[in-house]
Write an enzyme that holds these catalytic residues in place. Structure first.
Site, PDB file in Angstrom:
ATOM      1  N   LYS A 177       5.843  14.001  -9.037  1.00 63.10           N
ATOM      2  CA  LYS A 177       6.169  13.200  -7.439  1.00 63.10           C
ATOM      3  C   LYS A 177       7.258  13.805  -7.162  1.00 63.10           C
ATOM      4  O   LYS A 177       7.685  14.106  -5.870  1.00 63.10           O
ATOM      5  CB  LYS A 177       6.322  11.731  -7.888  1.00 63.10           C
ATOM      6  CG  LYS A 177       6.926  10.949  -6.815  1.00 63.10           C
ATOM      7  CD  LYS A 177       7.200   9.509  -7.129  1.00 63.10           C
ATOM      8  CE  LYS A 177       8.415   9.181  -7.662  1.00 63.10           C
ATOM      9  NZ  LYS A 177       9.606   9.204  -6.567  1.00 63.10           N
ATOM     10  N   ASN A 178       8.395  14.009  -8.099  1.00 65.33           N
ATOM     11  CA  ASN A 178       9.667  14.322  -7.358  1.00 65.33           C
ATOM     12  C   ASN A 178       9.909  15.746  -7.056  1.00 65.33           C
ATOM     13  O   ASN A 178      11.036  16.124  -6.775  1.00 65.33           O
ATOM     14  CB  ASN A 178      10.948  13.889  -8.322  1.00 65.33           C
ATOM     15  CG  ASN A 178      10.949  12.375  -8.382  1.00 65.33           C
ATOM     16  OD1 ASN A 178      10.377  11.798  -7.354  1.00 65.33           O
ATOM     17  ND2 ASN A 178      11.349  11.814  -9.453  1.00 65.33           N
TER      18      ASN A 178
ATOM     19  N   ARG B  69      12.071   5.804   0.062  1.00 63.97           N
ATOM     20  CA  ARG B  69      13.524   5.831  -0.010  1.00 63.97           C
ATOM     21  C   ARG B  69      13.897   7.342   0.049  1.00 63.97           C
ATOM     22  O   ARG B  69      14.714   7.755   0.665  1.00 63.97           O
ATOM     23  CB  ARG B  69      13.661   5.503  -1.584  1.00 63.97           C
ATOM     24  CG  ARG B  69      15.239   5.927  -1.940  1.00 63.97           C
ATOM     25  CD  ARG B  69      16.218   5.196  -1.388  1.00 63.97           C
ATOM     26  NE  ARG B  69      17.553   6.035  -1.705  1.00 63.97           N
ATOM     27  CZ  ARG B  69      17.766   7.357  -1.239  1.00 63.97           C
ATOM     28  NH1 ARG B  69      16.792   7.936  -0.891  1.00 63.97           N
ATOM     29  NH2 ARG B  69      19.114   7.689  -1.326  1.00 63.97           N
TER      30      ARG B  69
ATOM     31  N   CYS C 165      17.487   0.457  -2.114  1.00 64.77           N
ATOM     32  CA  CYS C 165      16.370   0.337  -2.764  1.00 64.77           C
ATOM     33  C   CYS C 165      16.739  -0.608  -4.147  1.00 64.77           C
ATOM     34  O   CYS C 165      17.739  -1.180  -4.214  1.00 64.77           O
ATOM     35  CB  CYS C 165      15.672   1.648  -3.146  1.00 64.77           C
ATOM     36  SG  CYS C 165      16.299   2.571  -4.465  1.00 64.77           S
TER      37      CYS C 165
ATOM     38  N   ARG D 203      21.888   3.578  -1.914  1.00 65.39           N
ATOM     39  CA  ARG D 203      21.567   5.028  -2.124  1.00 65.39           C
ATOM     40  C   ARG D 203      22.452   5.899  -1.010  1.00 65.39           C
ATOM     41  O   ARG D 203      21.756   5.997  -0.093  1.00 65.39           O
ATOM     42  CB  ARG D 203      20.114   5.092  -2.099  1.00 65.39           C
ATOM     43  CG  ARG D 203      19.152   4.404  -2.927  1.00 65.39           C
ATOM     44  CD  ARG D 203      19.440   4.785  -4.495  1.00 65.39           C
ATOM     45  NE  ARG D 203      18.722   6.069  -4.737  1.00 65.39           N
ATOM     46  CZ  ARG D 203      17.472   6.088  -5.171  1.00 65.39           C
ATOM     47  NH1 ARG D 203      16.821   5.207  -4.990  1.00 65.39           N
ATOM     48  NH2 ARG D 203      16.982   7.433  -5.450  1.00 65.39           N
TER      49      ARG D 203
ATOM     50  N   ILE E 230      24.275   8.568   0.834  1.00 71.65           N
ATOM     51  CA  ILE E 230      24.072   9.829   1.354  1.00 71.65           C
ATOM     52  C   ILE E 230      25.191  10.676   1.875  1.00 71.65           C
ATOM     53  O   ILE E 230      24.909  11.826   2.402  1.00 71.65           O
ATOM     54  CB  ILE E 230      22.759  10.090   2.371  1.00 71.65           C
ATOM     55  CG1 ILE E 230      23.372   9.160   3.646  1.00 71.65           C
ATOM     56  CG2 ILE E 230      21.503   9.602   1.907  1.00 71.65           C
ATOM     57  CD1 ILE E 230      22.209   9.417   4.797  1.00 71.65           C
TER      58      ILE E 230
ATOM     59  N   ASP F 146      15.327   8.398 -15.282  1.00 74.38           N
ATOM     60  CA  ASP F 146      13.958   7.801 -14.926  1.00 74.38           C
ATOM     61  C   ASP F 146      12.983   7.473 -16.122  1.00 74.38           C
ATOM     62  O   ASP F 146      11.982   6.822 -15.945  1.00 74.38           O
ATOM     63  CB  ASP F 146      13.067   8.923 -14.059  1.00 74.38           C
ATOM     64  CG  ASP F 146      13.696   9.036 -12.665  1.00 74.38           C
ATOM     65  OD1 ASP F 146      13.198  10.017 -12.279  1.00 74.38           O
ATOM     66  OD2 ASP F 146      14.519   8.430 -12.401  1.00 74.38           O
TER      67      ASP F 146
ATOM     68  N   ARG G   2       3.563   3.934  -6.424  1.00 75.08           N
ATOM     69  CA  ARG G   2       4.439   5.084  -5.585  1.00 75.08           C
ATOM     70  C   ARG G   2       4.420   6.250  -6.379  1.00 75.08           C
ATOM     71  O   ARG G   2       4.374   7.485  -5.909  1.00 75.08           O
ATOM     72  CB  ARG G   2       5.630   4.540  -5.348  1.00 75.08           C
ATOM     73  CG  ARG G   2       5.705   3.430  -4.267  1.00 75.08           C
ATOM     74  CD  ARG G   2       7.185   3.242  -3.969  1.00 75.08           C
ATOM     75  NE  ARG G   2       8.067   4.378  -4.041  1.00 75.08           N
ATOM     76  CZ  ARG G   2       9.126   4.541  -4.539  1.00 75.08           C
ATOM     77  NH1 ARG G   2       9.870   3.677  -5.184  1.00 75.08           N
ATOM     78  NH2 ARG G   2       9.935   5.671  -4.519  1.00 75.08           N
TER      79      ARG G   2
HETATM   80  C1  EPZ Z   1      16.435  11.819  -7.138  1.00 69.93           C
HETATM   81  O1  EPZ Z   1      16.742  10.916  -6.591  1.00 69.93           O
HETATM   82  C2  EPZ Z   1      14.918  11.315  -7.586  1.00 69.93           C
HETATM   83  N1  EPZ Z   1      13.853  10.920  -6.594  1.00 69.93           N
HETATM   84  C3  EPZ Z   1      14.999   9.960  -8.718  1.00 69.93           C
HETATM   85  O2  EPZ Z   1      13.697   9.436  -8.976  1.00 69.93           O
HETATM   86  C4  EPZ Z   1      15.818  10.363  -9.733  1.00 69.93           C
HETATM   87  O3  EPZ Z   1      16.169   9.168 -10.444  1.00 69.93           O
HETATM   88  C5  EPZ Z   1      17.211  10.955  -9.167  1.00 69.93           C
HETATM   89  O4  EPZ Z   1      16.947  12.158  -8.325  1.00 69.93           O
HETATM   90  C6  EPZ Z   1      18.287  11.334 -10.491  1.00 69.93           C
HETATM   91  O5  EPZ Z   1      17.463  12.302 -11.152  1.00 69.93           O
HETATM   92  C7  EPZ Z   1      13.272  11.899  -6.021  1.00 69.93           C
HETATM   93  O6  EPZ Z   1      13.295  12.908  -6.336  1.00 69.93           O
HETATM   94  C8  EPZ Z   1      12.465  11.481  -4.811  1.00 69.93           C
HETATM   95  P1  EPZ Z   1      20.779  11.597  -6.781  1.00 69.93           P
HETATM   96  P2  EPZ Z   1      18.132  11.150  -5.688  1.00 69.93           P
HETATM   97  O7  EPZ Z   1      21.063  12.006  -5.314  1.00 69.93           O
HETATM   98  O8  EPZ Z   1      17.882  12.395  -5.176  1.00 69.93           O
HETATM   99  C9  EPZ Z   1      24.502   9.018  -6.060  1.00 69.93           C
HETATM  100  C10 EPZ Z   1      11.905   8.043  -9.438  1.00 69.93           C
HETATM  101  O9  EPZ Z   1      11.895   6.989 -10.379  1.00 69.93           O
HETATM  102  N2  EPZ Z   1      24.706   9.736  -4.795  1.00 69.93           N
HETATM  103  O10 EPZ Z   1      20.705  12.499  -7.884  1.00 69.93           O
HETATM  104  O11 EPZ Z   1      18.387   9.939  -4.674  1.00 69.93           O
HETATM  105  C11 EPZ Z   1      23.504   8.032  -6.107  1.00 69.93           C
HETATM  106  O12 EPZ Z   1      23.619   6.624  -5.543  1.00 69.93           O
HETATM  107  C12 EPZ Z   1      13.395   8.278  -8.398  1.00 69.93           C
HETATM  108  O13 EPZ Z   1      11.036   8.933  -9.348  1.00 69.93           O
HETATM  109  C13 EPZ Z   1      25.791   9.429  -3.826  1.00 69.93           C
HETATM  110  O14 EPZ Z   1      26.851   8.584  -4.293  1.00 69.93           O
HETATM  111  O15 EPZ Z   1      19.304  11.167  -6.793  1.00 69.93           O
HETATM  112  C14 EPZ Z   1      22.951   7.861  -7.475  1.00 69.93           C
HETATM  113  O16 EPZ Z   1      23.975   6.914  -8.100  1.00 69.93           O
HETATM  114  C15 EPZ Z   1      14.148   7.288  -9.095  1.00 69.93           C
HETATM  115  N3  EPZ Z   1      25.783  10.251  -2.846  1.00 69.93           N
HETATM  116  C16 EPZ Z   1      23.407   9.120  -8.081  1.00 69.93           C
HETATM  117  O17 EPZ Z   1      24.265   9.898  -7.001  1.00 69.93           O
HETATM  118  C17 EPZ Z   1      24.896  10.919  -2.335  1.00 69.93           C
HETATM  119  O18 EPZ Z   1      25.114  11.609  -1.151  1.00 69.93           O
HETATM  120  C18 EPZ Z   1      22.372  10.133  -8.187  1.00 69.93           C
HETATM  121  O19 EPZ Z   1      21.638  10.421  -6.930  1.00 69.93           O
HETATM  122  C19 EPZ Z   1      23.773  11.205  -3.078  1.00 69.93           C
HETATM  123  C20 EPZ Z   1      23.699  10.386  -4.213  1.00 69.93           C
END
Ligand code: EPZ
Length: 423
Positions: free
Chosen positions: A22-23, A92, A116, A121, A123, A309, A401
């Site tokens: 998925k990811n 999301r 979510c 979340r 960005i 995850d 999902r």
């Molecule tokens: C990806 O989410 C995955 N989703 C998540 O899988 C996974 O848990 C996560 O990476 C960590 O491995 C997809 O790939 C679709 P991050 P992502 O940006 O990209 C903070 C599942 O269950 N952050 O690495 O959103 C954020 O809030 C899902 O399959 C900021 O603060 O994860 C989080 O606390 C859930 N500012 C941490 O970093 C930003 O600009 C990690 O987020 C971006 C992120």
């Protein structure tokens, strides 16, 4: 309203081909926007998130089809660079389309992705990185309006404060056709990043260093379509291994990518399961007697640390372990929402901030619970398979999902699980 009905007490046994990931399928679908031709993606999982991504692509003018786990996307004619809020809200991770649209069209309007189930979340890292590459990005009433300021985006040296998966992906999507070289320091090292880069290289991109903390992208003039096979889903693999560990029995994963699973396997084997990996892609697990609690603290970390995850599904396997296990969730703010359901089933868990203390109990009992998020919902199935009696799981849209035909897979392994429609 659909629900899962799970009756516990049966040992599991069987062999599985893991679904596509998925990811990586989601960022790869977004990346297909950049190609201006047809991309054919094999081993694409049949998931509601994938269909949401295809709807977003369709809304931009792409011609999309999906059949028999193959998605085809023709992005020759892009007619729209605004993604409607209702589509953005469906998924999301739709923020990944911001980078792809900006890279292809030079401008795009998306809505601020809501929080979510896992908490806010943000960005901020996505936005500041794309600004460094020459994008003008502003928020206006819940919308994010992006526009490149010159003829093309330009390369930049970007150091991420945190190895964010999504931010790394969005930077790559903007950098592959930008003017000049982009260097990402402290990049995410998740296998899904490598899968995305493998796809982009097949489309003609010049990327090196993916899988390490420093990724270098040299912008090229244009990309072209390609055929690509999406990698197996390592988190689905961790899920079914945990389910078997929880319920007892044995399982063979035929197409797992062992190196990708190692951060998870190195913790799972501490529970006393017998785990054998016969080559790069086969994993055998046997779970006989009561599991042991994991002695060391289980800390979720960016790859190659223990994956966040897999936190919920491993916890489900430890609810009846002999001893106490301690989890530390370092990635998301609210990733223990599944513990209430476990406690309702008889588990002994105490959560304080990012720490969860799981004291093994002798047995769990069935209950009526609701899935809180994707991985928490899958973990409830795992707990229900090892519980005495029947468990009813609601809000299973969360589970759909990310898991393809999960009830069929559980039945194939010998578990008693049905999907029913209830008012
Ligand atoms: C990806 O989410 C995955 N989703 C998540 O899988 C996974 O848990 C996560 O990476 C960590 O491995 C997809 O790939 C679709 P991050 P992502 O940006 O990209 C903070 C599942 O269950 N952050 O690495 O959103 C954020 O809030 C899902 O399959 C900021 O603060 O994860 C989080 O606390 C859930 N500012 C941490 O970093 C930003 O600009 C990690 O987020 C971006 C992120």
């Amino acid at each position: 309203m659909q629900k899962f009905i799970v009756r516990g007490g049966r040992r599991l046994s069987g062999e599985l081909e893991l679904q596509g990931c998925k990811n990586s399928s989601l960022p790869i679908l977004a990346a297909s926007l950049l190609c201006g031709g047809e991309c054919v993606l094999m081993n694409c999982p049949k998931l509601t998130d994938v269909f949401a991504a295809l709807r977003i692509l369709g809304c931009t003018g792409c011609k999309c089809t999906f059949s028999d786990n193959t998605a085809a996307v023709d992005s020759k004619d892009i007619t729209r660079n605004e993604i409607p809020e209702e589509l953005m809200r469906e998924m999301r991770s739709s923020i990944i389309f911001m980078g792809a649209m900006l890279g292809r069209c030079g401008e795009c309007t998306v809505s601020v992705p809501g929080g979510c189930e896992l908490g806010p979340r943000p960005i901020d890292m996505h936005i500041s990185a794309l600004r460094r590459m020459g994008a003008d990005i502003r928020e206006d009433g819940g919308k994010i309006i992006c526009r490149r300021m010159g003829e093309k985006l330009h390369g930049a040296k970007i150091s991420l404060a945190f190895p964010s998966v999504g931010a790394t992906e969005n930077i790559i999507l903007c950098a592959v056709t930008a003017d000049g070289e982009t260097v990402i320091n402290n990049a995410a090292r998740e296998p899904e990043i490598c899968d995305l880069c493998g796809f982009l290289r097949k489309c003609g991109a010049d990327i090196s260093g993916d899988g390490e903390s420093r990724i270098v992208i040299k912008g090229v003039n244009a990309l072209h379509g390609c055929e690509y096979r999406i990698m197996p889903d390592r988190i689905a693999g961790a899920t079914y291994l945990s389910m078997t560990a929880a319920a007892g029995g044995e399982i063979i994963l035929r197409n797992a990518c062992v190196p990708d699973l190692e951060p998870f396997l190195s913790v799972l084997e501490q529970t006393g399961c017998s785990i054998y990996t016969s080559s790069r892609d086969r994993v055998y697990l046997r779970s006989g007697s009561r599991l042991k609690a994991v002695r060391d603290r289980i800390r979720t970390m960016p790859h190659p640390g223990f994956p966040t995850d897999a936190q919920a599904v491993l916890m489900a396997a430890l609810l009846c372990a002999d001893g106490t296990s301690v989890f530390e969730e370092n990635i998301f703010d609210c990733r223990y929402r599944h513990t209430d359901a476990f406690i309702k089933m008889g588990a002994d868990i105490q959560v304080v901030g990012k720490i969860a203390v799981v004291k093994g109990v002798r047995s769990l009992h069935g209950a009526a619970v609701d899935a809180t998020d994707l991985r928490g919902g899958a973990a409830m199935i795992s707990a229900a398979l090892s519980a005495e009696g029947m468990t009813e799981i609601g809000r299973i849209c969360h589970i759909d999902r990310g898991y393809e035909k999960i009830e069929e897979t559980v039945r194939l392994l010998g578990g008693d699980m049905q999907r029913v429609v209830k008012d």
